[in-house]
Design a protein around this motif. Structure first.
Motif, PDB file in Angstrom:
ATOM      1  N   LEU A 197      -9.198   0.348  -5.535  1.00 40.39           N
ATOM      2  CA  LEU A 197      -9.511   1.046  -4.286  1.00 40.39           C
ATOM      3  C   LEU A 197     -10.441   2.226  -4.527  1.00 40.39           C
ATOM      4  CD1 LEU A 197      -6.041   1.001  -2.488  1.00 40.39           C
ATOM      5  CD2 LEU A 197      -8.024  -0.448  -2.052  1.00 40.39           C
ATOM      6  N   GLU A 198     -10.211   2.954  -5.579  1.00 42.97           N
ATOM      7  CA  GLU A 198     -11.094   4.089  -5.881  1.00 42.97           C
ATOM      8  C   GLU A 198     -12.515   3.603  -6.175  1.00 42.97           C
ATOM      9  OE1 GLU A 198     -10.555   7.415  -5.645  1.00 42.97           O
ATOM     10  OE2 GLU A 198      -8.771   6.650  -4.612  1.00 42.97           O
TER      11      GLU A 198
ATOM     12  N   LEU B 279       1.717   2.292  -4.152  1.00 47.83           N
ATOM     13  CA  LEU B 279       0.474   1.766  -4.700  1.00 47.83           C
ATOM     14  C   LEU B 279       0.605   1.392  -6.179  1.00 47.83           C
ATOM     15  CD1 LEU B 279      -2.201   1.299  -3.281  1.00 47.83           C
ATOM     16  CD2 LEU B 279      -3.045   3.411  -4.286  1.00 47.83           C
TER      17      LEU B 279
ATOM     18  N   PRO C  95      -0.704   0.824  -9.843  1.00 48.60           N
ATOM     19  CA  PRO C  95      -1.751   1.589 -10.568  1.00 48.60           C
ATOM     20  C   PRO C  95      -3.080   0.852 -10.658  1.00 48.60           C
ATOM     21  CG  PRO C  95       0.353   1.700 -11.732  1.00 48.60           C
ATOM     22  CD  PRO C  95       0.537   0.713 -10.624  1.00 48.60           C
TER      23      PRO C  95
ATOM     24  N   HIS D 216      -4.765   0.884  -7.338  1.00 49.27           N
ATOM     25  CA  HIS D 216      -5.352   2.206  -7.110  1.00 49.27           C
ATOM     26  C   HIS D 216      -6.751   2.282  -7.730  1.00 49.27           C
ATOM     27  CE1 HIS D 216      -5.513   6.547  -6.557  1.00 49.27           C
ATOM     28  NE2 HIS D 216      -5.903   6.644  -7.811  1.00 49.27           N
ATOM     29  N   LYS D 217      -6.921   1.746  -8.937  1.00 49.06           N
ATOM     30  CA  LYS D 217      -8.240   1.744  -9.585  1.00 49.06           C
ATOM     31  C   LYS D 217      -9.253   0.944  -8.762  1.00 49.06           C
ATOM     32  CE  LYS D 217      -6.631   2.210 -14.373  1.00 49.06           C
ATOM     33  NZ  LYS D 217      -6.592   1.573 -15.719  1.00 49.06           N
TER      34      LYS D 217
ATOM     35  N   LEU E 189       0.815  -1.205   0.000  1.00 52.70           N
ATOM     36  CA  LEU E 189       0.000   0.000   0.000  1.00 52.70           C
ATOM     37  C   LEU E 189       0.852   1.259   0.000  1.00 52.70           C
ATOM     38  CD1 LEU E 189      -2.748  -1.147   2.508  1.00 52.70           C
ATOM     39  CD2 LEU E 189      -2.711  -1.332   0.021  1.00 52.70           C
TER      40      LEU E 189
END
Length: 714
Positions: free
Chosen positions: A296-297, A288, A290, A293-294, A285
């Motif tokens: 998690l968003e 991160l 990429p 990250h997608k 974490l």
């Protein structure tokens, strides 16, 4: 035979470390479930001093066949589970696939043993696999022997160097519940026991919701599918987002990253893509990925939308209940858009009141109505309406209204109520403590560490207002390390602080305050050894508390520090030998040992002395508040505040049909205390006669003298 894992040692050291110790225990539980166990138990063994000595995880699964042991332990990342999706017999989804779980056990202790029993050709056989942190990656596998034991595996972790308080208690049980909630929902026939508690998510689940997340293509051209499951809990919970594979196996944990007032929840982001990232060591974490990250968003967007809807539902239900109970300060429909907006603003403020004041929902209807009307008037900025509210809701006499108005110019109504409640709660606790300590049934059942200690850890004011809780249930070595940290020194040399017999001491309760001196390095500690009421303070107990004091005095790290240590040992009674030792000429009664050079004082005290001294401190407030704590109010306070730590006796059980302390109505009335008249606050004659040996020469200023002794400096 010995086998070795063919990887670099630094890689093994890295995967053997876990951010949270409970993760290592959870992995061992998963291993048992992957072996088709229907029951797994995680148990924690303590030595005579209360220190954590051994961790055991026991399952009734199929065990590990001897011919499977060598490849299973020698091939990190080559587990046979990688080619399987389901267990052999029960066809349950498998979780551990990289073989890392066994190494994480070494984060808890220096030695790990696997005692496994398996079935072969109609017979059961048993053997042991052992490993040590000193030779990480090397395992000793014994030859199997015929056995009559049922199949299954027991993992034993020994050589534990610290207590790991995060592994035990209610918080740990709930954290394990979060980890296995999805699995137990999917396989309801599975039973998990953790630290004596049956892990059952169902009774504490408020709502379970699952949402498919938007599909996307990864950097490698792979289609990434995922879904989010949200479990809302009925009990306070540290919110978290667990990153899981598609079967719900938690690979990592992080904060959810959203605001959701009034809700306690755990979110589970599930995707096989997360399993791939974990096996590539890309599930980091701090740096991160990429594609992560997608993911998690997407999960945060789903969480925000879920709790927007849930917030609206809860708000509507609360306001509707207020209207039904005739507590809502507005009547009828709004006349215009201005009044409608005013009501919307009021609803938001009132719901925050309902959320952030835990007792508001359980408050008396008149108090609720008062609070809501005051809020409405404050919103409308019309102070002149305060008098009408007080007359209408509380029926206060005119002079009391004026007194209250004068007070409200200097403070707030909530502050006045809170101050009164603090005094009432303390009086109720004293009444309840007398029941715990002196009633025959409860004092016999009361346990020192799991009950009395836990209750008093939240009521430390009883020992003196100037102390605050700093260390709870730590080894003496941890206490000293804690103290050195306060002084800005380091204690990382690994040397244990022990008594003369080389055992490590256990401090039940430690209270500390900084001595008010120009030099900030001066500090003093109060260390309290609690004994359950049925245990007299005898010569052995006195020697125990003195050994704690000697360990501090002889430790080279404290000889030259400006630190004062005061030790108390407390129980209902003491033996004649201890009483004589505590009555020495030219020193206050109660001192067992005193060393001026090393700033050490050891006291012996009874609960009768503690309670009477505390009651004296509260007497003035009791009279002005016109509040009388009695047997029933003491019991109600204990049930409401400390119910999980109360002994399971008839004294503390509610009668059939009686509401609990959080409800309304009368609380069942237990038998009157035969030792104490808690309504009057005085001992009956027969109790005074029984206790006269311990109190006949008690100085009424004992508490004042003790506090003066604690405050003194060189």
């Amino acid at each position: 035979m010995k086998i070795s894992v063919q990887v670099q040692s630094d890689h093994l050291e890295r995967i053997s470390k876990v951010r949270k110790p409970i993760i290592a225990v959870a992995e061992l539980i998963w291993n048992g479930l992957d072996a088709d166990a229907t029951e797994v138990r995680a148990e924690f063994d303590h030595n005579a001093l209360g220190a954590l000595e051994r961790i055991r995880v026991i399952d009734n699964g199929s065990g590990l066949r001897r011919d499977e042991a060598e490849p299973a332990f020698a091939n990190l990342g080559g587990s046979t589970k990688r080619t399987q999706n389901r267990s052999k017999d029960k066809r349950r989804l498998l979780h551990g696939k990289a073989g890392k779980g066994r190494f994480r056990a070494f984060s808890l202790g220096a030695s790990v043993f696997w005692r496994t029993s398996f079935s072969s050709n109609g017979n059961n056989a048993r053997y042991i696999i052992s490993g040590s942190r000193a030779e990480l990656g090397t395992f000793e596998i014994a030859e199997p022997e015929l056995s009559t034991q049922a199949t299954g595996t027991e993992v034993v972790i020994e050589g534990i160097e610290r207590n790991f308080p995060s592994l035990e208690g209610d918080a740990a049980v709930h954290e394990i519940t979060q980890h296995f909630a999805l699995y137990l929902r999917q396989y309801p026939d599975v039973v998990i026991w953790y630290d004596g508690s049956n892990i059952e998510p169902g009774p504490i689940e408020e709502l379970v919701s699952t949402y498919p997340l938007r599909q996307f293509t990864s950097q490698d051209g792979e289609s990434v599918q995922s879904e989010l499951t949200i479990i809302e809990w009925k009990i306070p919970t540290e919110r978290s987002l667990l990153l899981c594979d598609s079967a719900g196996f938690a690979l990592a944990e992080m904060p959810p990253g959203i605001q959701a007032p009034r809700f306690d929840f755990t979110a589970y982001l599930k995707s096989d893509f997360l399993r791939e990232l974990d096996e590539q060591d890309a599930l980091v974490l701090e740096d991160l990925h990429p594609d992560l990250h997608k993911l998690l968003e997407g999960s945060k967007d789903a969480l925000r939308e879920h709790f927007r809807q849930r917030g609206a539902e809860v708000a509507a239900n609360v306001v509707e209940q207020w209207k039904k109970d005739k507590l809502y300060p507005f009547e009828g429909e709004a006349d215009d858009i201005i009044e409608e907006t005013e009501r919307q603003v009021f609803d938001v403020l009132a719901l925050n009141l309902n959320t952030y004041l835990p007792d508001f929902e359980r408050a008396d209807p008149k108090n609720k109505k008062l609070a809501l009307q005051l809020l409405k008037q404050a919103l409308e900025k019309d102070p002149t309406a305060l008098q009408a509210i007080l007359e209408d809701v509380l029926n206060l006499p005119h002079e009391k209204q004026e007194e209250l108005a004068a007070l409200l110019k200097k403070t707030t109504l909530s502050a006045i109520i809170n101050a009164s409640k603090v005094v009432a709660d303390r009086l109720n606790f004293l009444a309840g403590l007398e029941i715990l300590i002196f009633e025959l049934e409860s004092k016999k059942a009361l346990l020192e560490r799991r009950q009395l200690h836990r209750i008093l850890a939240n009521e430390t004011w009883i020992f003196g207002e100037e102390f605050h809780l700093t260390v709870d249930d730590k080894s003496l070595n941890d206490v000293l390390a804690k103290h050195l940290g306060m002084l800005g020194q380091r204690s990382d040399d690994g040397e244990a602080v022990t008594r003369e017999d080389d055992s490590t001491g256990i401090v039940d309760l430690m209270l500390s305050r900084v001595v008010p001196q120009p030099k900030s390095e001066e500090r003093e500690h109060l260390v309290i050894e609690l004994k359950r009421p049925a245990k007299k303070i005898d010569s052995d107990v006195a020697s125990q508390i003195e050994s704690y004091a000697f360990a501090v005095a002889e430790d080279e790290r404290f000889k030259d520090t400006k630190t004062k240590w005061v030790f108390w040992v407390i129980s209902n009674e003491m033996t004649d030998a201890v009483r004589r030792k505590a009555r020495q000429k030219n020193r206050p009664e109660g001192i067992l040992f005193e060393d001026e050079e090393n700033r050490i004082t050891v006291w012996v005290r009874t609960w009768g002395q503690i309670i009477e001294s505390t009651r004296s401190r509260l007497q003035f407030f009791k009279e002005k508040l016109e509040y009388s704590a009695d047997h029933d109010s003491g019991l109600e306070y204990l049930r409401k505040t400390h119910d999980k730590y109360l002994p399971k006796t008839a004294v503390f059980k509610k009668s059939d049909g009686a509401p609990d302390a959080a409800g309304s109505g009368a609380v069942s009335r237990p038998k009157k205390n035969r030792f104490l008249d808690v309504r009057s606050g005085f001992f009956p004659p027969e109790e005074r006669a029984r206790r006269s040996g311990a109190t006949e020469q008690l100085n009424p200023n004992t508490e004042v003298d003790l506090m003066r002794e604690i405050s003194a400096t060189d």
